[in-house]
Every structure is written in structure tokens, then in C-alpha cells.
Design a protein around this motif. Structure first.
Motif, mmCIF file in Angstrom:
data_model
loop_
_atom_site.group_PDB
_atom_site.id
_atom_site.type_symbol
_atom_site.label_atom_id
_atom_site.label_comp_id
_atom_site.label_asym_id
_atom_site.label_seq_id
_atom_site.Cartn_x
_atom_site.Cartn_y
_atom_site.Cartn_z
ATOM 1 N N VAL A 1 5.789 -1.458 8.390
ATOM 2 C CA VAL A 1 5.776 -0.011 8.158
ATOM 3 C C VAL A 1 7.042 0.377 7.391
ATOM 4 O O VAL A 1 8.152 0.044 7.797
ATOM 5 C CB VAL A 1 5.704 0.764 9.485
ATOM 6 N N GLN B 1 8.217 3.063 -4.908
ATOM 7 C CA GLN B 1 7.496 3.929 -5.857
ATOM 8 C C GLN B 1 8.172 3.934 -7.225
ATOM 9 O O GLN B 1 7.507 3.874 -8.264
ATOM 10 C CB GLN B 1 7.418 5.349 -5.293
ATOM 11 N N SER C 1 10.904 6.192 4.751
ATOM 12 C CA SER C 1 10.825 7.016 3.535
ATOM 13 C C SER C 1 11.726 6.508 2.414
ATOM 14 O O SER C 1 11.354 6.557 1.233
ATOM 15 C CB SER C 1 11.176 8.473 3.868
ATOM 16 N N THR D 1 1.859 -6.513 9.444
ATOM 17 C CA THR D 1 2.009 -5.284 8.671
ATOM 18 C C THR D 1 3.399 -4.712 8.887
ATOM 19 O O THR D 1 3.851 -4.586 10.026
ATOM 20 C CB THR D 1 0.948 -4.250 9.089
ATOM 21 N N ARG E 1 1.608 -5.488 3.709
ATOM 22 C CA ARG E 1 0.855 -6.479 4.478
ATOM 23 C C ARG E 1 1.299 -7.867 4.051
ATOM 24 O O ARG E 1 0.945 -8.354 2.979
ATOM 25 C CB ARG E 1 -0.650 -6.325 4.241
ATOM 26 N N LEU F 1 10.112 3.390 0.875
ATOM 27 C CA LEU F 1 8.932 3.802 0.115
ATOM 28 C C LEU F 1 9.338 4.425 -1.217
ATOM 29 O O LEU F 1 8.728 4.146 -2.259
ATOM 30 C CB LEU F 1 8.109 4.812 0.924
ATOM 31 N N ASP G 1 0.864 -1.181 0.000
ATOM 32 C CA ASP G 1 0.000 0.000 0.000
ATOM 33 C C ASP G 1 0.898 1.228 0.000
ATOM 34 O O ASP G 1 1.372 1.684 1.048
ATOM 35 C CB ASP G 1 -0.902 -0.001 1.238
ATOM 36 N N SER H 1 0.166 4.311 -0.668
ATOM 37 C CA SER H 1 -0.446 5.506 -0.084
ATOM 38 C C SER H 1 -0.292 5.543 1.428
ATOM 39 O O SER H 1 -0.176 6.618 2.025
ATOM 40 C CB SER H 1 -1.936 5.574 -0.457
ATOM 41 N N ARG H 2 -0.259 4.376 2.057
ATOM 42 C CA ARG H 2 -0.102 4.304 3.516
ATOM 43 C C ARG H 2 1.325 3.925 3.930
ATOM 44 O O ARG H 2 1.617 3.827 5.119
ATOM 45 C CB ARG H 2 -1.075 3.281 4.101
ATOM 46 N N ALA H 3 2.169 3.697 2.947
ATOM 47 C CA ALA H 3 3.566 3.313 3.202
ATOM 48 C C ALA H 3 3.653 2.069 4.083
ATOM 49 O O ALA H 3 4.386 2.026 5.076
ATOM 50 C CB ALA H 3 4.335 4.468 3.842
ATOM 51 N N THR H 4 2.903 1.031 3.697
ATOM 52 C CA THR H 4 2.912 -0.223 4.453
ATOM 53 C C THR H 4 2.942 -1.418 3.508
ATOM 54 O O THR H 4 2.577 -1.314 2.331
ATOM 55 C CB THR H 4 1.670 -0.369 5.356
#
Length: 420
Positions: free
Chosen positions: A281, A291, A284, A279, A268, A287, A261, A263-266
Motif C-alpha cells: 500500500v 505519478q 501519498s 500487495t 503488487r 504515490l 496500480d 488508481s488504487r495506490a498499490t
């Protein structure tokens, strides 16, 4: 005449006399001529018209006459046949039918059959690492003890296999085989094929201390610079992500875009070592890399790190890791050491062990402490220094002169303090 026939059909069995017996009369209405051993009651020898000879055991069980074939002579010797009859009589004494007990034994699968028919189907549903089990069974367990009925495997058999693996591999590897066998036998007990686990009394080999290899300081900087030469390539991206997330190798390599995800920077993770999802986390840096990978991803590809060939996912980064190590002039670094590096960098920066435990996905903080407690020394020393400075500040404000000048180190004031 009848007395002579009865006498010739009863004698003390011996190899010489049995070898001398002629084939059964071809004109006889019966298919076999039967002889009785005078030493062990119930032991019979049947001779066919072609001259083949078989041992039988005739007995009564609950008032019913029964017969059990023991085997063909001379593959089964006279001594073996007598021993079988004695064993059958022991079962009869315990109100057990030898024929029924044999049928039960014949229904018991070999270890290899049990593995293929019961254990591996079970493992596929309950273990993410079932392919490792399949490989161990195919390469070693099946070859060494796979042909033995599972209820006849002894502790000695298990010890011999454990020792054989230990002689050619690390102690930890041999112990993993032992754990696999224990799991297989535990399942066999649940299936009523066994009463006792033969692995239970086998002692594990002493394993070496946990590996403590991790990147830090100048070495970490050189490694990242060397890895940057292959920036953007799948393997290089995966190596950096191992370092930035602390994920296990296959947790990362088998990652699907449906588990990410952005958008939530996670992330699962649906399948983990512990068997339950968790999950993750993302920081930056991680992430940002995901991206960029997502922007360049092939349409329709489900994998974050696709394989170079075929439609599967990445499975190995050792070649790319070796190239980076050579460029950085460092050695002895494995993919899992990047996970250790992630944890060690966090701990040395003052991150709490409970947070490290959650970041790594350990089942308990005890697991984290066993692996990384030695790294806490600098962090604990810094924490202790904070306390010392607080006490020192309070001491300097006190109205009475302090015995110890804490800010100047362990100097003594007006009286000498002995070492406890």
C-alpha cells in the motif's frame, strides 16, 4: 617345465621384482603375461608386450568369474593395489560386486557437475536469489571442493571451506555459504546421490548483532535536503522510494509498471524473498513520486526505474547515495538502512509491530520483533504513561487519600514504601 613356469608366475610382489619383469613375449598369442601375488590372493599383475604393467583383481561373485582393473604400475603401488583388493573383498563379504560399486561411483557427479546440471536449474525455478548462488559456486565453492565427487565430500571438507570464507569475510557471509551447501546436499539426498548431509554437524559462526543504522531527526532532514539536489533523477527517485516504502532494494529496482496500480495506490509484487506475492500500500508521498515518474517515463519502457545503459532496470544506487551523504555530512549509510529507517520511523510514531511486519513483508512478526523490538521502548513508555495518567486521575478522585501521589512522581505519603 610347467611347474617352473607356474612358480615364476607366482611370487610375493615387491617393487624390485616387478621392475625386473621383462615385457611380454612379442611372439606370444596372448596380449599379456599375468603374474600372481602370493601374499594377497586374487591380486594379479599383467605385463604387456610393450612393457607396461597393470594390477588386476580376479575374483568370483555369485559363482561367476570376474576381473577388475586396479590401475597401472607404478602410479598404483604394490601397497595400494593390495589395499584395493582388501576393500573389494570386504564388499564381496557383504554380497556386493566391486565392479558394480565402482560403476555406481563413476556415475556420481562432482559437486561442480551437480551444481551445473541439477542444483542451479532447480534454483532458477525456486529461488529469486539464484544468481547469488551461482556466483558463490563459481567464485569459491567450485574452486575449493568442486572437483570432488559429491558423495565423497566430508564434513571436514565443508569445515575447511567455511573457515576459509570466514577468514576473509564476515561471519554472516561464511554462514550463507554454509546454508547454500546444505541446500545443495539436501537436493542431492532427494536425488539419491547421498545418504547424509555433511553440513549437518558443522557449527555456524557467531554473527554480530543486527545492524541498527537508521535515519531520524535532524539527520533525516539533512539527508532529504541533500538528496533533493538530484531530484528527478532515477537513482534519487529510487532512494526516496526506498525510504517511503520500506521495500527491499531489488523489489523496488526491478519493479515493472504492470505491477503498479496508480488508481488504487498499490504495488503488487509478484516475486518476493518469501517466494509468494504481496500487495504494498502506497502512502501519498510515494504515490506522488510514482505519478511524476510515470508522466516522464519513456514510451514502451517496462521498468519503473530503468538502467542508465541498456534495456534492463536499475541495479545500484551507491554512488548517488554517497553524494547525498557527503552533502548532508553523514556517514555509514547503506541502501538497506533506508528500509530500516522506514520501519524505525513507523515504530517510533506508535505503529504496531504487526502492521510494520505487513508493511515490510516479513514472514512472521517474530522476524520483525528480532530486528526492531529495541525501538519500541519509547513507544511502550508513552503507552505506559497513558496508563499511569489514568490511574493517577482515578486516585485523585478517590475518597481516601492515596498513599502515592502519582501525579507528582514517586513521592511517599504517610508511610515509607521500601524498594522491592
Amino acid at each position: 617345465m610347467q611347474h617352473e613356469t607356474a612358480t615364476t608366475r607366482q611370487f610375493r610382489f615387491s617393487q624390485r621384482q616387478i621392475d625386473a619383469l621383462p615385457p611380454h613375449d612379442h611372439d606370444s598369442a596372448s596380449a599379456m603375461a599375468e603374474y600372481s601375488d602370493t601374499e594377497v590372493v586374487g591380486l594379479k599383475l599383467a605385463v604387456s608386450k610393450s612393457g607396461r604393467k597393470y594390477f588386476w583383481h580376479r575374483y568370483r561373485f555369485r559363482r561367476r568369474k570376474k576381473v577388475l582393473k586396479l590401475g597401472e604400475y607404478p602410479s598404483v603401488s604394490v601397497t595400494d593395489a593390495r589395499q584395493m583388493v582388501h576393500e573389494n573383498k570386504s564388499m564381496l563379504a557383504r554380497d556386493l560386486d566391486p565392479a558394480d560399486e565402482r560403476n555406481k561411483r563413476r556415475k556420481v557427479p562432482t559437486l561442480a557437475e551437480f551444481a551445473a546440471e541439477t542444483y542451479l536449474p532447480y534454483a532458477k525455478l525456486h529461488k529469486k536469489s539464484w544468481k547469488d548462488d551461482e556466483s558463490k559456486i563459481r567464485r569459491d565453492i567450485g574452486a575449493m571442493i568442486g572437483s570432488i565427487p559429491i558423495n565423497e565430500i566430508t564434513t571436514r571438507d565443508v569445515m575447511q571451506l567455511h573457515t576459509a570464507i570466514g577468514n576473509r569475510a564476515a561471519a554472516g557471509t561464511a554462514n550463507r555459504y554454509l546454508a547454500l551447501l546444505s541446500g545443495m546436499f539436501s537436493l542431492a539426498i532427494k536425488c539419491d546421490l547421498l545418504e547424509k548431509n555433511p553440513v549437518k554437524s558443522v557449527k555456524k559462526f557467531k554473527e554480530a548483532d543486527p545492524r541498527e543504522r537508521y535515519l531520524s531527526g535532524d539527520e533525516l532532514g539533512r539527508f532529504l535536503v541533500a538528496l533533493n539536489v538530484e531530484a528527478g533523477k532515477t537513482a534519487a527517485n529510487a532512494i526516496v522510494m526506498l525510504l517511503l516504502t520500506g521495500l527491499r532494494r531489488m523489489e523496488l529496482f526491478s519493479l515493472r509498471w504492470t505491477e503498479v496500480d496508480l488508481s488504487r495506490a498499490t504495488i503488487r509484487l509478484l516475486h518476493t524473498k518469501s517466494g509468494s506475492g504481496r500487495t504494498v500500500v502506497l502512502n501519498s508521498s510515494a504515490l506522488n513520486i510514482l505519478q511524476k515518474i510515470h508522466q516522464d517515463a519513456a514510451p514502451g519502457c517496462p521498468w519503473v526505474f530503468p538502467a542508465y545503459r541498456g534495456d534492463g532496470h536499475l541495479v545500484d544506487v551507491r554512488k548517488a547515495l554517497a553524494r547525498a551523504m557527503a552533502r548532508a555530512n553523514i556517514s555509514d549509510l547503506r541502501p538497506h538502512d533506508l528500509r530500516r529507517s522506514f520501519a524505525s520511523l513507523g515504530i517510533n510514531a506508535g505503529v504496531d509491530l504487526y502492521q510494520i511486519k505487513d508493511l515490510l513483508g516479513h514472514s512472521s512478526v517474530a522476524v520483525t520483533q528480532r530486528a526492531y523490538a529495541h525501538l519500541q521502548q519509547n513507544t511502550l513508555r508513552s503507552a505506559s504513561e497513558v496508563v499511569a495518567k489514568t490511574v493517577g486521575a482515578a486516585s485523585s478522585k478517590a475518597s481516601e487519600p492515596a498513599i502515592l501521589h502519582l501525579s507528582d512522581g514517586p513521592k511517599v505519603g504517610t508511610e515509607k514504601i521500601g524498594t522491592p
